[in-house]
Design an enzyme around this catalytic site. Structure first.
Site, mmCIF file in Angstrom:
data_model
loop_
_atom_site.group_PDB
_atom_site.id
_atom_site.type_symbol
_atom_site.label_atom_id
_atom_site.label_comp_id
_atom_site.label_asym_id
_atom_site.label_seq_id
_atom_site.Cartn_x
_atom_site.Cartn_y
_atom_site.Cartn_z
ATOM 1 N N THR A 112 58.566 52.225 -42.759
ATOM 2 C CA THR A 112 58.806 53.050 -41.931
ATOM 3 C C THR A 112 57.576 53.789 -41.819
ATOM 4 O O THR A 112 56.879 53.671 -42.692
ATOM 5 C CB THR A 112 59.949 54.162 -42.030
ATOM 6 O OG1 THR A 112 59.949 55.476 -40.378
ATOM 7 C CG2 THR A 112 59.907 55.137 -43.778
ATOM 8 N N ILE B 260 61.173 50.773 -34.563
ATOM 9 C CA ILE B 260 60.088 51.789 -34.761
ATOM 10 C C ILE B 260 59.394 52.878 -35.522
ATOM 11 O O ILE B 260 61.210 53.899 -34.740
ATOM 12 C CB ILE B 260 59.520 52.379 -33.296
ATOM 13 C CG1 ILE B 260 59.497 49.948 -32.575
ATOM 14 C CG2 ILE B 260 58.286 52.479 -32.978
ATOM 15 C CD1 ILE B 260 59.278 50.239 -31.020
ATOM 16 N N CYS B 261 59.266 53.208 -36.344
ATOM 17 C CA CYS B 261 59.161 53.770 -36.763
ATOM 18 C C CYS B 261 60.167 54.728 -37.657
ATOM 19 O O CYS B 261 60.631 54.009 -38.579
ATOM 20 C CB CYS B 261 57.915 55.487 -36.358
ATOM 21 S SG CYS B 261 57.267 56.654 -37.050
ATOM 22 N N SER B 262 60.753 56.316 -37.343
ATOM 23 C CA SER B 262 61.743 56.307 -37.624
ATOM 24 C C SER B 262 63.053 56.448 -37.604
ATOM 25 O O SER B 262 64.430 56.364 -37.802
ATOM 26 C CB SER B 262 62.557 58.131 -37.149
ATOM 27 O OG SER B 262 61.539 58.137 -35.916
#
Length: 319
Positions: free
Chosen positions: A129, A109-111
Protein backbone atom coordinates in the site's frame (compact mmCIF):
# COMPACT_ATOMS: atom_id res chain seq x y z
CA UNK A 1 -7.61 -13.50 -23.84
CA UNK A 2 -9.83 -15.09 -26.50
CA UNK A 3 -10.76 -12.25 -28.84
CA UNK A 4 -14.02 -14.05 -29.73
CA UNK A 5 -15.14 -14.47 -26.13
CA UNK A 6 -17.36 -12.02 -24.25
CA UNK A 7 -15.52 -8.97 -22.93
CA UNK A 8 -13.85 -9.34 -19.56
CA UNK A 9 -16.09 -7.81 -16.89
CA UNK A 10 -14.49 -5.21 -14.62
CA UNK A 11 -16.47 -3.76 -11.72
CA UNK A 12 -15.25 -0.82 -9.63
CA UNK A 13 -16.64 -0.44 -6.13
CA UNK A 14 -17.92 3.03 -5.22
CA UNK A 15 -18.69 4.29 -1.71
CA UNK A 16 -19.52 7.51 0.08
CA UNK A 17 -16.38 9.64 0.14
CA UNK A 18 -15.05 7.94 -3.00
CA UNK A 19 -11.38 8.64 -3.84
CA UNK A 20 -11.93 10.35 -7.18
CA UNK A 21 -8.39 10.22 -8.56
CA UNK A 22 -8.08 6.49 -7.98
CA UNK A 23 -11.56 5.95 -9.43
CA UNK A 24 -10.62 8.00 -12.48
CA UNK A 25 -7.58 5.78 -13.05
CA UNK A 26 -9.80 2.71 -13.19
CA UNK A 27 -12.24 4.40 -15.57
CA UNK A 28 -9.41 5.51 -17.85
CA UNK A 29 -7.89 2.02 -17.95
CA UNK A 30 -10.99 -0.13 -18.37
CA UNK A 31 -13.98 2.02 -19.40
CA UNK A 32 -12.58 4.43 -21.97
CA UNK A 33 -13.48 3.39 -25.55
CA UNK A 34 -10.53 1.99 -27.49
CA UNK A 35 -11.37 2.42 -31.18
CA UNK A 36 -7.74 1.67 -32.04
CA UNK A 37 -8.38 -2.02 -31.25
CA UNK A 38 -10.34 -4.40 -33.49
CA UNK A 39 -11.69 -6.42 -30.56
CA UNK A 40 -14.09 -5.70 -27.73
CA UNK A 41 -12.55 -3.89 -24.80
CA UNK A 42 -13.56 -4.51 -21.20
CA UNK A 43 -17.13 -4.32 -20.00
CA UNK A 44 -16.99 -1.80 -17.16
CA UNK A 45 -19.57 -1.22 -14.45
CA UNK A 46 -19.73 0.53 -11.10
CA UNK A 47 -21.20 -1.10 -7.99
CA UNK A 48 -22.43 0.91 -5.02
CA UNK A 49 -21.21 -0.34 -1.66
CA UNK A 50 -23.64 2.08 0.01
CA UNK A 51 -25.89 5.01 -0.89
CA UNK A 52 -25.83 7.92 -1.41
CA UNK A 53 -22.37 8.29 -2.93
CA UNK A 54 -20.85 11.72 -2.52
CA UNK A 55 -17.41 11.58 -4.05
CA UNK A 56 -14.47 13.68 -2.93
CA UNK A 57 -14.58 16.98 -4.80
CA UNK A 58 -18.20 17.72 -4.06
CA UNK A 59 -20.14 15.71 -6.63
CA UNK A 60 -22.47 12.73 -6.54
CA UNK A 61 -21.95 9.54 -8.51
CA UNK A 62 -24.51 7.61 -10.51
CA UNK A 63 -23.79 3.87 -10.43
CA UNK A 64 -24.91 0.87 -12.49
CA UNK A 65 -26.15 -1.28 -9.62
CA UNK A 66 -25.45 -2.47 -6.11
CA UNK A 67 -23.05 -5.10 -4.84
CA UNK A 68 -25.02 -7.89 -6.49
CA UNK A 69 -23.11 -7.30 -9.74
CA UNK A 70 -19.90 -8.41 -8.03
CA UNK A 71 -21.27 -11.91 -8.52
CA UNK A 72 -20.65 -11.54 -12.27
CA UNK A 73 -17.38 -9.62 -12.18
CA UNK A 74 -14.15 -11.20 -13.35
CA UNK A 75 -12.06 -8.33 -11.96
CA UNK A 76 -13.10 -6.18 -9.00
CA UNK A 77 -11.33 -2.91 -8.19
CA UNK A 78 -11.30 -1.11 -4.83
CA UNK A 79 -10.19 2.44 -5.74
CA UNK A 80 -8.90 3.54 -2.35
CA UNK A 81 -10.78 3.66 0.95
CA UNK A 82 -11.94 6.78 2.74
CA UNK A 83 -10.50 6.00 6.17
CA UNK A 84 -7.99 3.30 7.02
CA UNK A 85 -9.36 3.19 10.59
CA UNK A 86 -12.98 2.71 9.52
CA UNK A 87 -14.37 -0.77 8.91
CA UNK A 88 -15.84 -1.19 5.40
CA UNK A 89 -19.54 -2.09 5.11
CA UNK A 90 -20.20 -5.71 6.07
CA UNK A 91 -22.10 -6.31 2.82
CA UNK A 92 -19.01 -5.30 0.83
CA UNK A 93 -16.82 -7.65 2.86
CA UNK A 94 -19.14 -10.59 2.25
CA UNK A 95 -19.43 -9.81 -1.46
CA UNK A 96 -15.64 -9.64 -1.89
CA UNK A 97 -15.14 -12.90 -0.01
CA UNK A 98 -17.72 -14.63 -2.20
CA UNK A 99 -16.16 -13.21 -5.37
CA UNK A 100 -12.73 -14.37 -4.32
CA UNK A 101 -14.00 -17.88 -3.57
CA UNK A 102 -15.34 -18.21 -7.10
CA UNK A 103 -12.05 -17.01 -8.61
CA UNK A 104 -12.57 -13.31 -9.34
CA UNK A 105 -9.41 -11.21 -9.61
CA UNK A 106 -9.14 -8.40 -7.05
CA UNK A 107 -7.24 -5.12 -7.30
CA UNK A 108 -6.86 -2.45 -4.64
CA UNK A 109 -5.34 0.98 -5.19
CA UNK A 110 -3.52 2.73 -2.35
CA UNK A 111 -5.68 2.58 0.82
CA UNK A 112 -8.07 0.14 -0.85
CA UNK A 113 -5.80 -2.55 0.60
CA UNK A 114 -7.48 -1.97 3.96
CA UNK A 115 -10.76 -3.23 2.49
CA UNK A 116 -9.10 -6.42 1.28
CA UNK A 117 -7.42 -6.79 4.66
CA UNK A 118 -10.76 -6.40 6.46
CA UNK A 119 -12.12 -9.19 4.27
CA UNK A 120 -9.23 -11.45 5.25
CA UNK A 121 -8.04 -11.64 1.65
CA UNK A 122 -4.47 -10.53 2.35
CA UNK A 123 -3.73 -13.19 4.97
CA UNK A 124 -0.85 -15.36 3.83
CA UNK A 125 -0.17 -13.12 0.83
CA UNK A 126 2.37 -10.52 -0.19
CA UNK A 127 0.80 -7.08 -0.38
CA UNK A 128 1.59 -3.39 -0.49
CA UNK A 129 0.00 0.00 0.00
CA UNK A 130 1.15 3.62 0.11
CA UNK A 131 4.29 3.93 2.23
CA UNK A 132 2.46 6.23 4.63
CA UNK A 133 -0.16 3.55 5.32
CA UNK A 134 2.21 0.57 5.48
CA UNK A 135 2.72 0.45 9.27
CA UNK A 136 -1.04 0.69 9.82
CA UNK A 137 -1.74 -2.08 7.32
CA UNK A 138 0.84 -4.27 9.05
CA UNK A 139 -1.05 -3.77 12.32
CA UNK A 140 -4.44 -4.32 10.71
CA UNK A 141 -3.33 -7.44 8.84
CA UNK A 142 -0.47 -9.22 10.61
CA UNK A 143 -1.03 -12.30 8.45
CA UNK A 144 0.11 -10.48 5.32
CA UNK A 145 3.70 -10.04 4.16
CA UNK A 146 4.02 -6.31 3.56
CA UNK A 147 6.36 -5.23 0.75
CA UNK A 148 7.14 -1.56 1.19
CA UNK A 149 9.37 -0.71 -1.77
CA UNK A 150 7.24 -1.72 -4.75
CA UNK A 151 4.62 -0.17 -7.02
CA UNK A 152 2.31 -3.18 -6.96
CA UNK A 153 2.22 -6.83 -5.94
CA UNK A 154 0.21 -9.70 -7.41
CA UNK A 155 -0.25 -12.81 -5.29
CA UNK A 156 -2.61 -15.51 -6.56
CA UNK A 157 -5.10 -13.19 -8.18
CA UNK A 158 -5.00 -10.52 -5.47
CA UNK A 159 -3.25 -7.34 -6.66
CA UNK A 160 -2.41 -4.46 -4.33
CA UNK A 161 -0.80 -1.21 -5.45
CA UNK A 162 1.05 1.53 -3.63
CA UNK A 163 0.29 5.25 -3.91
CA UNK A 164 -2.46 6.53 -6.17
CA UNK A 165 -0.38 6.85 -9.35
CA UNK A 166 0.93 3.29 -8.85
CA UNK A 167 -2.65 2.26 -9.55
CA UNK A 168 -1.97 3.15 -13.18
CA UNK A 169 0.93 0.68 -13.21
CA UNK A 170 -1.23 -2.00 -11.60
CA UNK A 171 -4.04 -1.47 -14.15
CA UNK A 172 -1.54 -1.69 -17.01
CA UNK A 173 -0.23 -4.88 -15.43
CA UNK A 174 -3.73 -6.41 -15.61
CA UNK A 175 -4.18 -5.26 -19.20
CA UNK A 176 -0.81 -6.80 -19.98
CA UNK A 177 -1.86 -10.08 -18.38
CA UNK A 178 -5.16 -10.12 -20.31
CA UNK A 179 -4.07 -8.84 -23.72
CA UNK A 180 -0.29 -9.05 -23.87
CA UNK A 181 2.53 -6.54 -23.84
CA UNK A 182 1.78 -4.97 -27.24
CA UNK A 183 -1.75 -3.92 -26.28
CA UNK A 184 -0.65 -2.74 -22.84
CA UNK A 185 2.06 -0.62 -24.46
CA UNK A 186 -0.47 1.04 -26.76
CA UNK A 187 -2.66 1.91 -23.77
CA UNK A 188 0.39 3.19 -21.89
CA UNK A 189 1.31 5.49 -24.76
CA UNK A 190 -2.21 6.91 -24.76
CA UNK A 191 -1.81 7.54 -21.03
CA UNK A 192 1.63 9.08 -21.66
CA UNK A 193 3.09 6.49 -19.32
CA UNK A 194 6.19 4.32 -19.55
CA UNK A 195 5.16 1.06 -21.24
CA UNK A 196 6.10 -0.98 -18.19
CA UNK A 197 7.27 0.00 -14.74
CA UNK A 198 7.58 -3.35 -13.02
CA UNK A 199 6.21 -3.91 -9.53
CA UNK A 200 9.69 -3.99 -8.06
CA UNK A 201 10.41 -0.30 -8.50
CA UNK A 202 10.66 1.81 -5.37
CA UNK A 203 7.41 3.65 -4.60
CA UNK A 204 9.03 6.52 -2.72
CA UNK A 205 12.12 8.54 -3.54
CA UNK A 206 13.33 10.89 -0.82
CA UNK A 207 14.95 13.43 -3.17
CA UNK A 208 14.86 14.08 -6.91
CA UNK A 209 17.96 13.79 -9.03
CA UNK A 210 19.75 17.11 -8.78
CA UNK A 211 22.01 18.82 -11.28
CA UNK A 212 25.57 18.57 -9.93
CA UNK A 213 29.06 19.28 -11.21
CA UNK A 214 30.39 16.56 -13.46
CA UNK A 215 28.23 13.87 -15.00
CA UNK A 216 24.75 13.53 -13.49
CA UNK A 217 23.37 10.34 -11.98
CA UNK A 218 20.87 10.25 -14.85
CA UNK A 219 23.74 10.08 -17.33
CA UNK A 220 25.24 7.16 -15.39
CA UNK A 221 21.91 5.34 -15.57
CA UNK A 222 21.85 5.73 -19.35
CA UNK A 223 25.47 4.61 -19.57
CA UNK A 224 24.77 1.53 -17.48
CA UNK A 225 21.64 0.60 -19.43
CA UNK A 226 23.77 0.37 -22.58
CA UNK A 227 26.07 -2.12 -20.83
CA UNK A 228 23.69 -4.46 -19.01
CA UNK A 229 25.29 -7.49 -20.65
CA UNK A 230 28.64 -6.59 -19.10
CA UNK A 231 29.85 -6.92 -15.49
CA UNK A 232 29.23 -3.52 -13.94
CA UNK A 233 30.95 -2.55 -10.73
CA UNK A 234 30.11 0.35 -8.46
CA UNK A 235 33.62 1.72 -8.86
CA UNK A 236 33.23 1.94 -12.62
CA UNK A 237 29.86 3.70 -12.26
CA UNK A 238 31.32 6.13 -9.75
CA UNK A 239 34.24 6.93 -12.05
CA UNK A 240 31.86 7.55 -14.94
CA UNK A 241 29.98 9.98 -12.70
CA UNK A 242 33.22 11.67 -11.69
CA UNK A 243 32.56 10.97 -8.00
CA UNK A 244 34.12 9.03 -5.19
CA UNK A 245 32.37 5.74 -4.44
CA UNK A 246 31.05 7.04 -1.14
CA UNK A 247 29.58 10.19 -2.67
CA UNK A 248 28.27 8.24 -5.65
CA UNK A 249 26.46 5.74 -3.42
CA UNK A 250 24.82 8.52 -1.43
CA UNK A 251 23.71 10.48 -4.49
CA UNK A 252 22.56 7.33 -6.28
CA UNK A 253 20.35 6.37 -3.36
CA UNK A 254 19.02 9.93 -3.10
CA UNK A 255 18.22 9.99 -6.79
CA UNK A 256 16.71 6.53 -7.31
CA UNK A 257 15.60 5.34 -3.89
CA UNK A 258 17.63 2.12 -4.17
CA UNK A 259 21.25 0.95 -4.20
CA UNK A 260 23.16 0.62 -7.49
CA UNK A 261 23.16 -3.19 -7.23
CA UNK A 262 19.42 -3.35 -6.68
CA UNK A 263 18.83 -0.91 -9.54
CA UNK A 264 21.04 -2.95 -11.87
CA UNK A 265 19.25 -6.17 -11.05
CA UNK A 266 15.86 -4.63 -11.77
CA UNK A 267 17.08 -3.09 -15.03
CA UNK A 268 18.47 -6.45 -16.11
CA UNK A 269 15.24 -8.23 -15.29
CA UNK A 270 13.28 -5.53 -17.11
CA UNK A 271 15.43 -6.08 -20.18
CA UNK A 272 14.94 -9.83 -19.84
CA UNK A 273 11.16 -9.39 -19.70
CA UNK A 274 11.21 -7.44 -22.95
CA UNK A 275 13.31 -10.12 -24.65
CA UNK A 276 11.06 -12.89 -23.34
CA UNK A 277 8.03 -11.11 -24.77
CA UNK A 278 9.43 -10.03 -28.11
CA UNK A 279 12.18 -12.45 -29.14
CA UNK A 280 12.77 -16.15 -29.80
CA UNK A 281 16.07 -16.18 -27.92
CA UNK A 282 16.79 -19.17 -25.70
CA UNK A 283 16.45 -18.53 -21.98
CA UNK A 284 20.17 -19.05 -21.37
CA UNK A 285 21.01 -16.53 -24.11
CA UNK A 286 18.62 -13.98 -22.63
CA UNK A 287 20.21 -14.39 -19.22
CA UNK A 288 23.67 -13.85 -20.69
CA UNK A 289 22.52 -10.84 -22.72
CA UNK A 290 21.22 -9.28 -19.51
CA UNK A 291 24.43 -9.75 -17.56
CA UNK A 292 23.76 -12.90 -15.56
CA UNK A 293 26.72 -15.23 -15.13
CA UNK A 294 24.68 -18.44 -15.27
CA UNK A 295 21.14 -19.66 -16.06
CA UNK A 296 20.71 -20.43 -12.36
CA UNK A 297 21.51 -16.88 -11.25
CA UNK A 298 19.18 -15.56 -13.97
CA UNK A 299 16.28 -17.76 -12.84
CA UNK A 300 16.82 -16.87 -9.18
CA UNK A 301 16.94 -13.11 -9.79
CA UNK A 302 13.97 -13.28 -12.16
CA UNK A 303 11.84 -15.11 -9.62
CA UNK A 304 12.73 -12.70 -6.84
CA UNK A 305 11.35 -9.80 -8.87
CA UNK A 306 8.66 -11.33 -11.09
CA UNK A 307 7.61 -14.12 -8.68
CA UNK A 308 7.59 -16.56 -11.56
CA UNK A 309 10.11 -18.30 -13.79
CA UNK A 310 11.37 -16.89 -17.11
CA UNK A 311 9.68 -19.73 -18.99
CA UNK A 312 6.34 -19.18 -17.26
CA UNK A 313 6.61 -15.43 -17.87
CA UNK A 314 7.16 -16.00 -21.59
CA UNK A 315 4.18 -18.35 -21.79
CA UNK A 316 1.98 -15.80 -20.05
CA UNK A 317 2.94 -12.58 -21.80
CA UNK A 318 4.11 -13.61 -25.23
CA UNK A 319 1.51 -13.22 -27.97
Amino acid sequence: MDRLAAPHEVVAVAYDGLCTFEFGIVVEAFALPRPEFDFAWYRFRVAAAERPIRAMGGFSLQVDAGLEILQEAQTIVIPGWRNRDEAPPAALIYALQAAHRRGARLLSICSGAFVLAAAGLLDGRRATTHWRHAPHLADACPGATLVDDVLYVEDEGVVTSAGSSAGIDACLHLIRADHGAKIANIVARRLVMPPHRDGGQAQYVEAPIQARPGRSIAAVLDWARERLSEPLEIGAMARHAGLSERTFLRRFRDGTGVTPLKWLRRERIGRAMKLLEESDMALADIGAACGFASPESFRKAFFEIARTSPAAYRNRFRR
